[in-house]
Scaffold this motif. Structure first.
Motif, PDB file in Angstrom:
ATOM      1  N   CYS A 160       0.787  -0.956   0.143  1.00  0.00           N
ATOM      2  CA  CYS A 160       0.112  -0.306   0.125  1.00  0.00           C
ATOM      3  C   CYS A 160       0.486   0.802   0.430  1.00  0.00           C
ATOM      4  N   GLN A 161       0.257   2.306  -0.703  1.00  0.00           N
ATOM      5  CA  GLN A 161       1.062   3.404  -1.102  1.00  0.00           C
ATOM      6  C   GLN A 161       0.143   4.716  -0.716  1.00  0.00           C
ATOM      7  N   ARG A 162      -0.762   4.349   0.226  1.00  0.00           N
ATOM      8  CA  ARG A 162      -2.006   5.470   0.517  1.00  0.00           C
ATOM      9  C   ARG A 162      -1.502   6.595   1.009  1.00  0.00           C
ATOM     10  N   CYS A 163      -0.515   6.564   1.690  1.00  0.00           N
ATOM     11  CA  CYS A 163      -0.541   7.473   3.194  1.00  0.00           C
ATOM     12  C   CYS A 163       1.084   7.914   2.152  1.00  0.00           C
ATOM     13  N   PRO A 164       1.764   8.863   1.964  1.00  0.00           N
ATOM     14  CA  PRO A 164       3.017   8.992   1.570  1.00  0.00           C
ATOM     15  C   PRO A 164       4.124   9.111   3.117  1.00  0.00           C
ATOM     16  N   GLN A 165       3.729  10.020   3.661  1.00  0.00           N
ATOM     17  CA  GLN A 165       4.681  10.506   4.967  1.00  0.00           C
ATOM     18  C   GLN A 165       4.304   8.845   6.171  1.00  0.00           C
ATOM     19  N   LEU A 166       3.395   8.457   5.998  1.00  0.00           N
ATOM     20  CA  LEU A 166       3.862   7.040   6.703  1.00  0.00           C
ATOM     21  C   LEU A 166       4.441   6.233   6.094  1.00  0.00           C
ATOM     22  N   VAL A 167       4.709   5.428   4.612  1.00  0.00           N
ATOM     23  CA  VAL A 167       5.231   5.239   3.797  1.00  0.00           C
ATOM     24  C   VAL A 167       6.424   5.322   4.496  1.00  0.00           C
ATOM     25  N   ARG A 168       6.981   6.600   3.735  1.00  0.00           N
ATOM     26  CA  ARG A 168       8.464   7.234   4.197  1.00  0.00           C
ATOM     27  C   ARG A 168       8.938   6.541   5.620  1.00  0.00           C
ATOM     28  N   CYS A 169       7.514   6.520   6.749  1.00  0.00           N
ATOM     29  CA  CYS A 169       8.768   6.449   8.231  1.00  0.00           C
ATOM     30  C   CYS A 169       8.370   4.785   8.612  1.00  0.00           C
ATOM     31  N   ARG A 170       7.839   4.004   7.618  1.00  0.00           N
ATOM     32  CA  ARG A 170       7.073   2.560   7.841  1.00  0.00           C
ATOM     33  C   ARG A 170       8.712   2.231   7.573  1.00  0.00           C
ATOM     34  N   THR A 171       9.228   0.848   9.060  1.00  0.00           N
ATOM     35  CA  THR A 171      10.176  -0.178   8.656  1.00  0.00           C
ATOM     36  C   THR A 171       9.084  -1.463   7.407  1.00  0.00           C
ATOM     37  N   GLN A 172       8.075  -1.652   7.729  1.00  0.00           N
ATOM     38  CA  GLN A 172       7.615  -2.748   7.272  1.00  0.00           C
ATOM     39  C   GLN A 172       5.011  -3.160   7.940  1.00  0.00           C
ATOM     40  N   THR A 173       4.746  -2.850   7.138  1.00  0.00           N
ATOM     41  CA  THR A 173       3.262  -2.924   7.387  1.00  0.00           C
ATOM     42  C   THR A 173       3.092  -4.199   8.862  1.00  0.00           C
ATOM     43  N   VAL A 174       2.387  -3.320   9.413  1.00  0.00           N
ATOM     44  CA  VAL A 174       1.687  -4.339  10.889  1.00  0.00           C
ATOM     45  C   VAL A 174      -0.103  -5.306  10.336  1.00  0.00           C
ATOM     46  N   PHE A 175       0.233  -5.701   9.599  1.00  0.00           N
ATOM     47  CA  PHE A 175      -1.434  -5.671   9.108  1.00  0.00           C
ATOM     48  C   PHE A 175      -1.823  -6.792  10.529  1.00  0.00           C
ATOM     49  N   GLY A 176      -2.596  -7.432  11.261  1.00  0.00           N
ATOM     50  CA  GLY A 176      -2.758  -7.967  12.238  1.00  0.00           C
ATOM     51  C   GLY A 176      -2.714  -9.435  12.431  1.00  0.00           C
ATOM     52  N   GLU A 177      -2.594 -10.484  13.175  1.00  0.00           N
ATOM     53  CA  GLU A 177      -2.279 -11.734  13.474  1.00  0.00           C
ATOM     54  C   GLU A 177      -3.386 -12.318  14.676  1.00  0.00           C
ATOM     55  N   GLY A 178      -3.550 -13.643  14.596  1.00  0.00           N
ATOM     56  CA  GLY A 178      -4.477 -14.483  15.395  1.00  0.00           C
ATOM     57  C   GLY A 178      -5.627 -15.534  14.417  1.00  0.00           C
ATOM     58  N   ASN A 179      -6.411 -15.786  15.308  1.00  0.00           N
ATOM     59  CA  ASN A 179      -7.353 -16.559  15.111  1.00  0.00           C
ATOM     60  C   ASN A 179      -8.042 -16.422  14.197  1.00  0.00           C
TER      61      ASN A 179
END
Length: 308
Positions: A138-157
């Motif tokens: 995803c590239q929808r938020c340019p500022q967050l894209v520049r800051c992130r190391t990786q996305t954090v989607f979620g996890e679990g059952n």
């Protein structure tokens, strides 16, 4: 968040827990009861309706005969037994109704069902994995894209009864790619365990999938960009309960501007899930006195689910 041994369940609690389990199995798409024989159902229905009609006629005839019976009058012209007829005794007090299998605390009417059909668990997992790949690109938020190391989607059952819905990744989550693994995540794990669940039994996600710079709150536009992702996650899982951790997730999910203090302590509808809003674990680390209120919110959910 005590680890004390719970007392044995009484009959009502067992009924509540069985009802909650049946509801969860239905959500997960499990066929666990035999299908009814339609001919037998129609025969029993006809017998019941005939018996009810006969009972109604008998009751009406009895009432007419009772009202038509003249009063017994003494020689003075007054009804026997005194100068005036004694008042009818009050009807017997009805026993209090049994408490319902599920708590009636839901605010307003329950939400409409989730769209589409409930998928098998394997298909839910496959679709969540495909969605996670889409989020990673995803590239929808340019500022967050520049800051992130990786996305954090979620996890679990993927068939969890309970979803824990947070705000956004922090530094630890940005490095690991997993939600709630820092100090706030450690407290959340204890909260989940106090509810007699493990992290593997629930599902954990955030409103935004990228770490905001300086751990600031997500901007409204950033939440709007991520909304299709978290809404699709919840739609696939179809949890019985959604625990919103903090104001950001609670306001985003419920489209509200109210504070946590105004939203907590009651259930809110989101489709046919029940939403609880409570304090974020990071807030609880800064304000330990609020842990009691957060535990009360979780206990409200556990009572409604028939687990305590």
């Amino acid at each position: 968040m005590s680890d004390k041994i719970l007392p044995p369940l009484d009959r009502d609690q067992l009924i509540m827990q069985a009802a909650a389990l049946a509801n969860h199995l239905a959500r997960a798409g499990v066929q666990w009861m035999p299908r009814p024989n339609l001919d037998t159902v129609q025969t029993l229905k006809s017998r019941f309706e005939a018996a009810s009609a006969t009972s109604s006629v008998d009751n009406a005839a009895s009432s007419v005969a009772q009202n038509a019976r003249p009063p017994v009058v003494d020689s003075g012209g007054t009804p026997s037994g005194g100068a005036a007829a004694a008042p009818s005794p009050p009807p017997p007090t009805q026993p209090p109704p049994r408490r319902p299998a599920l708590s009636p605390m839901l605010v307003g009417e329950a939400g409409k069902p989730y769209p589409g059909v409930s998928l098998p668990v394997a298909q839910r997992e496959s679709e969540l994995a495909a969605l996670a790949s889409e989020v990673a690109a995803c590239q929808r938020c340019p500022q967050l894209v520049r800051c992130r190391t990786q996305t954090v989607f979620g996890e679990g059952n993927a068939a969890a009864r309970v979803v824990f819905f947070g705000e956004g990744p922090g530094a630890d989550e940005d490095r690991s790619g997993r939600p709630f693994v820092g100090k706030a995540g450690q407290l959340l794990t204890k909260m989940i365990q106090a509810c007699k669940f493990s992290r593997e039994e629930v599902y954990i996600l955030n409103t935004v999938k990228c770490r905001p710079p300086g751990n600031r709150n997500p901007e409204p536009e950033e939440i709007a960009n991520c909304r299709p992702y978290f809404e699709k996650q919840i739609e696939l899982i179809r949890p019985e309960y959604i625990v919103c951790l903090g104001a950001v997730s609670g306001q985003a999910l419920l489209d509200s501007k109210l504070s946590v203090g105004r939203l907590r302590g009651q259930f809110h509808p989101y489709f046919d899930s029940k939403v609880i809003v409570t304090y974020h674990p990071a807030y609880l680390l800064r304000n330990p006195a609020a842990k009691k209120a957060a535990w009360e919110d979780l206990q409200m959910m556990l009572r409604d689910a028939g687990l305590i």
